[in-house]
Design an enzyme around this catalytic site. Structure first.
Site, PDB file in Angstrom:
ATOM      1  N   HIS A 159      54.073  62.712  22.095  1.00  0.00           N
ATOM      2  CA  HIS A 159      54.272  61.427  21.430  1.00  0.00           C
ATOM      3  C   HIS A 159      52.888  60.790  21.239  1.00  0.00           C
ATOM      4  O   HIS A 159      51.997  60.995  22.068  1.00  0.00           O
ATOM      5  CB  HIS A 159      55.138  60.558  22.351  1.00  0.00           C
ATOM      6  CG  HIS A 159      55.631  59.281  21.755  1.00  0.00           C
ATOM      7  ND1 HIS A 159      54.864  58.148  21.725  1.00  0.00           N
ATOM      8  CD2 HIS A 159      56.813  58.958  21.188  1.00  0.00           C
ATOM      9  CE1 HIS A 159      55.566  57.173  21.158  1.00  0.00           C
ATOM     10  NE2 HIS A 159      56.751  57.633  20.821  1.00  0.00           N
ATOM     11  N   GLN A 167      61.477  60.257  28.111  1.00  0.00           N
ATOM     12  CA  GLN A 167      62.775  60.822  27.716  1.00  0.00           C
ATOM     13  C   GLN A 167      63.530  61.470  28.867  1.00  0.00           C
ATOM     14  O   GLN A 167      64.692  61.826  28.706  1.00  0.00           O
ATOM     15  CB  GLN A 167      62.580  61.844  26.580  1.00  0.00           C
ATOM     16  CG  GLN A 167      62.063  61.247  25.279  1.00  0.00           C
ATOM     17  CD  GLN A 167      63.021  60.229  24.652  1.00  0.00           C
ATOM     18  OE1 GLN A 167      64.210  60.209  24.950  1.00  0.00           O
ATOM     19  NE2 GLN A 167      62.495  59.360  23.798  1.00  0.00           N
ATOM     20  N   LYS A 178      64.471  52.463  27.604  1.00  0.00           N
ATOM     21  CA  LYS A 178      65.161  53.734  27.368  1.00  0.00           C
ATOM     22  C   LYS A 178      66.087  54.108  28.525  1.00  0.00           C
ATOM     23  O   LYS A 178      66.846  55.051  28.424  1.00  0.00           O
ATOM     24  CB  LYS A 178      64.139  54.853  27.119  1.00  0.00           C
ATOM     25  CG  LYS A 178      63.293  54.629  25.854  1.00  0.00           C
ATOM     26  CD  LYS A 178      62.564  55.883  25.445  1.00  0.00           C
ATOM     27  CE  LYS A 178      61.269  55.601  24.721  1.00  0.00           C
ATOM     28  NZ  LYS A 178      61.407  55.362  23.293  1.00  0.00           N
ATOM     29  N   CYS A 180      56.934  59.364  15.926  1.00  0.00           N
ATOM     30  CA  CYS A 180      55.659  59.207  16.645  1.00  0.00           C
ATOM     31  C   CYS A 180      55.139  60.528  17.184  1.00  0.00           C
ATOM     32  O   CYS A 180      54.579  60.569  18.292  1.00  0.00           O
ATOM     33  CB  CYS A 180      55.768  58.208  17.787  1.00  0.00           C
ATOM     34  SG  CYS A 180      56.212  56.563  17.261  1.00  0.00           S
TER      35      CYS A 180
HETATM   36  C1  LIG Z   1      58.205  61.044  24.748  1.00  0.00           C
HETATM   37  C2  LIG Z   1      57.856  59.599  24.618  1.00  0.00           C
HETATM   38  N1  LIG Z   1      56.733  59.138  25.185  1.00  0.00           N
HETATM   39  C3  LIG Z   1      56.366  57.838  25.101  1.00  0.00           C
HETATM   40  C4  LIG Z   1      57.128  56.933  24.421  1.00  0.00           C
HETATM   41  C5  LIG Z   1      56.623  55.524  24.307  1.00  0.00           C
HETATM   42  O1  LIG Z   1      57.451  54.593  24.916  1.00  0.00           O
HETATM   43  P1  LIG Z   1      57.199  53.025  24.645  1.00  0.00           P
HETATM   44  O2  LIG Z   1      57.130  52.852  23.164  1.00  0.00           O
HETATM   45  O3  LIG Z   1      58.373  52.378  25.238  1.00  0.00           O
HETATM   46  O4  LIG Z   1      55.919  52.645  25.322  1.00  0.00           O
HETATM   47  C6  LIG Z   1      58.316  57.367  23.825  1.00  0.00           C
HETATM   48  C7  LIG Z   1      59.184  56.413  23.107  1.00  0.00           C
HETATM   49  O5  LIG Z   1      59.257  56.343  21.931  1.00  0.00           O
HETATM   50  C8  LIG Z   1      58.684  58.719  23.916  1.00  0.00           C
HETATM   51  O6  LIG Z   1      59.807  59.174  23.343  1.00  0.00           O
END
Ligand SMILES: Cc1ncc(COP(=O)(O)O)c(C=O)c1O
Ligand SMILES: Cc1ncc(COP(=O)(O)O)c(C=O)c1O
Lengths: 146, 409, 409, 146
Positions: B122, B202, B225, B367
């Site tokens: 991500h 996740q 999440k 992302c």
């Molecule tokens: C695998 C992964 N890492 C990191 C994130 C980032 O999370 P957040 O946007 O809540 O900081 C996400 C969420 O979209 C994700 O799916």
């Protein structure tokens, strides 16, 4: 049904568009993209002075973007740069306006009235016009006149 | 007895029929899960009875708020299977957690040190390291991805070098659904004297875990999440490492002594919690993980596995050429399915699914642009499941996709 | 007609008699203000009806959440008197805002550049700059403080040098209550081509403002001090500067294009909002500033001035040697009073005031140790006011202090 | 009244304490502080082998800290290091325990029972003992025996 975002007219228009015709030796071209969607479109132009003589280019985008590009390809030929610019600005304004009818939309773009409510999709409709304007500005940059 | 998702759904105002007029098949859980009423209530209760700043108890409200906040920390430690709550740092989210790590560990890097991530990360686990790379001349390298969307751990052995200080990878991919074998990887990482960071955004929603058993040194996730509030997340780290890590973010409540030239800092977790923390949200997050842990988690996992399988098989059977990303049917994956439909733009699919079928999906790069570049695809459509989803939701998805391909195709 | 604080107090469950058994004179507002029911309700409504991730509208909930989030941004811009909402960045709090600035602007610093702060800063406006100093060899210098607890602006002229890139000072001191003359300072700062950052944590609660008129380049504050939720804050910056500022924190929703070697970023505000933002809290913050703006703000200011004066005069009249910090009676100050009592420890005062009089105060260094070092005092006791405080609260404070000095003295 | 955090016995004890007597030529000393409160206390010791012969030092602290220091000054003389250590540990445990009586408290410290409920103040009571233990460890460090 025409208040649906994806109404028949738009879907048909998008399907009909053939976005893979390339111009030979375009005077200018520009590629623009929308990082949120992954839409990416290249606009190629042939100009005669201030007037658009031909327009084409590949579109990788959603239905809204394709339909918008297809309309542009149809109406841009013969337009002056300034006309295109003010049409783009009118469309942008119309999408943002509070009016609950489609009268502020440039005629050719009235089918996009339902997009108004969906802010995140405005850029899909605008992208082809932005591409064309960017191409024009490259053109002018090169030919040296401002 | 089979797991009944209805027993979870009743806990959510938004899922009870009165709340919204139109049908809602919420399959965008990997972006943000819905939030149960009891979590909202825990926050309302805190805000109306114990609202106050924390970490200093100069009056009753402050003392009660501090106690509630530290209890929340203990509840999260419990959920993670960690015995020492002081290893649990409250952050703004998974992204904030990785940034804290990149900036703090970055202060300990030397030029030419290496950070190893993967091509399926991500953006939140890519950009922070690129920032440190640009600033300090370290090197970010990428573990490749297998054709079925897993991090290729076979390459790890030779890609982790003596200059590798950090290996930071996703524990579960938000696009392919693949789960990283953390135990194996942590062995390789520790053999080379590096640290392993797991992005648990996740995997944290999967229920109470035994984090130490994974062998990682750090683990981050987001509240929103795991059925918790926005604005809060967790950074877990091994005490010995946290203790020797300088803070990169500064402010109140994390200092020992502030001089004009130089300051000294409190022990973890406070060292990494600069400023007023997300107090109410920490309490909400604790309520969320306690709520989840009290459910039939084993039943939930089986149920979600079954629904995931139904989606994969159902999509495969649709004519029109749907390509599903990630591990094959039957292989372990988190309960999400990303797919491409030849000739259709993911946003068009999402729009039609929303407008005509009440199905909430997500389309685009999720992302994870490098992964899409690697797989040479322009975007995917993703259906992701949570505890309240049921066969009805899957039916709506599959029927909807059939309609969608007819209309747009 | 006089301002009636009761008209604000009824908006708070915690202040209505049923909510807590014992009396509550909450005078710890500078640490965290209480939160009105309408703000809580706005968040509950969002979480139960529009809960979803933002910045991408692939389904109805996401679209509604995004719209609510961007409306919240516009509401905050309104409150600040700023015409372009894109200058408003949602952060985790004032501390997070200053850290973002220090780390981002830090990327543009060269060795021996200088940052000028003051000796009365909150730790959140000291430590971040010390971190950059240590990392990059820049120099942090301190504007001195006048005996009556103001930043000595007369020294600003010669302390701002050609190497000074940033002047970052508190707009209102959380200890002395002094207000910084931002207009004058911004002139000096801009003459030297530097940027002015104002820490508005203590001035933002004063009601709607005309931020551009202050002449600052950046302004930060926290939600929880303006009757909003924890876990959210604001970084405001001038568009031209934000546009040229690299992001130091990375993640999703802030990128234009992510490559393996290098990435490009979105325009502000998104560039500085890495990861899922505190969506629900942003909406709560917007509700809070709208609630406050709808009150009789002018009346409130006069009322709080009068109560502040009563506290200052009342404390002075107590025998036993109370020393009040900050500007003299009659001079402008934010509605808080910090004081020392010869021979008494602030924590003892706070404890007795809480236990015997139901008065919530705060004692210690208030995250401003350098100021206390400079003034050569071991800590202070602070009473800080908000819109719902009344003469009763002041009576309780003054009577309580008399008792307190008898018991402890 | 004795369930009040600041009951009379504690306040009186704190008032009675004279915390500014300094030892001449102490064998060891240590300064500890509590950043959250601003409490700061220096403990000076005279030792004879493993036994505390004299203890003093300035205390800048709250009522709880002063009262605790005053008790320590009274009972530490004659104690072995290990005894002090285990008393400190007992007190720490007692403050944290769930028991609703004061029996787990070392006798001399029973007046601090009401502090139990106030976690943020535990450190005020513990600080003098921590100072003494730190001083002892310095002592040992210097004399070389472990
Ligand atoms: C695998 C992964 N890492 C990191 C994130 C980032 O999370 P957040 O946007 O809540 O900081 C996400 C969420 O979209 C994700 O799916
Ligand atoms: C002047 C000042 N600046 C900054 C802060 C930090 O605010 P926060 O802890 O909400 O980040 C505070 C609050 O304590 C403050 O009073």
């Amino acid at each position: 049904m025409s208040n649906d975002l994806y109404h028949e007219q738009i879907i048909e228009r998008a399907k009909r568009s053939d976005n893979n015709i390339r111009l030979e030796n375009p005077d200018c071209s520009a590629t623009v993209s929308n990082p949120l969607c992954g839409d990416r479109i290249t606009v190629e132009l042939k100009m005669e002075g201030d007037v658009i003589k031909a327009i084409s280019g590949p579109v990788k985008g959603c239905v809204l973007c394709k339909a918008s590009a297809s309309i542009l390809a149809e109406i841009a030929v013969g337009m002056k740069c300034d006309e295109l610019k003010s049409m783009a600005s009118d469309l942008g304004q119309a999408l943002k306006s509070q009016a609950d009818n489609n009268e502020s939309f440039p005629k050719a773009y009235r089918m996009f009235y339902p997009v108004k409510k969906h802010k995140s999709r405005h850029s899909c409709v605008m992208l082809p016009l932005e591409g064309a304007l960017k191409a024009i500005s490259e053109c002018k940059g090169h030919s040296g006149d401002k | 007895m089979a797991f009944d998702p209805g027993l979870a759904a009743v806990d959510f105002t938004i899922l009870r029929s009165q709340a919204r007029e139109e049908e809602l098949h919420y399959l965008d859980n990997a972006a943000m899960a819905l939030i149960p009423d009891c979590v909202i209530n825990a926050m309302v209760e805190h805000d109306t009875l114990r609202r106050s700043n924390v970490k200093r108890g100069s009056h009753r409200l402050a003392e009660e708020a501090t106690e509630a906040f530290e209890k929340a920390r203990a509840a999260v430690a419990d959920y993670l299977g960690v015995s020492d709550p002081d290893e649990v740092v409250f952050t703004g989210g998974a992204t904030a957690g990785i940034n804290i790590l990149a900036h703090s560990l970055g202060l300990m890097f030397e030029r030419n040190d290496e950070v190893l991530i993967s091509q399926l990360e991500h953006h939140s686990n890519i950009i922070p390291w690129q920032v440190i790379q640009q600033r300090q001349g370290i090197k970010v390298r990428y573990l490749p991805v297998t054709p079925d969307g897993r991090i290729n751990l076979e390459r790890a052995e030779d890609m982790i070098k003596s200059r590798t200080r950090i290996v930071s990878v996703t524990h579960g991919s938000n696009v392919t659904g693949a789960i990283t074998d953390a135990r194996t990887l942590s062995g390789l990482v520790h053999d080379r004297g590096a640290f392993l960071i797991l992005d648990g955004a996740q995997t944290a929603p999967g229920g109470p875990m035994d984090l130490p058993a994974l062998g990682a040194d750090f683990y981050v996730f987001s509240g929103h999440k795991v059925y918790g509030p926005t604005g809060v997340g967790i950074l877990w780290g091994r005490k010995e490492i946290l203790k020797n890590m300088p803070p990169a973010l500064g402010g109140g409540e994390m200092i020992q002594d502030v001089g004009l030239e130089k300051s000294t800092f409190l022990d973890p977790p406070h060292r990494f919690e600069a400023g007023t923390p997300p107090v109410t949200q920490a309490i909400g997050l604790a309520a969320a993980v306690k709520w989840l842990a009290a459910k039939d988690v084993k039943g939930m996992r089986g149920h979600l596995r079954r629904l995931t399988l139904r989606i994969m098989e159902g999509l495969t059977q649709l004519s029109g050429g749907i390509k599903i990303l990630g591990p094959e049917t039957g292989m372990e994956r988190i309960p999400l399915v990303s797919f491409c439909v030849e000739g259709l733009h993911p946003h068009d699919i999402c729009q039609v699914m929303n407008d005509r079928h009440g199905v909430a999906l997500r389309g685009g790069f999720h992302c994870a642009q490098p992964l899409h570049d690697f797989l040479k695809i322009d975007g995917t459509t993703r259906a992701s499941l949570a505890i309240y989803n049921n066969d009805n939701d899957v039916d709506a998805l599959l029927n909807g996709m059939e309609d969608c391909m007819k209309i747009l195709g």
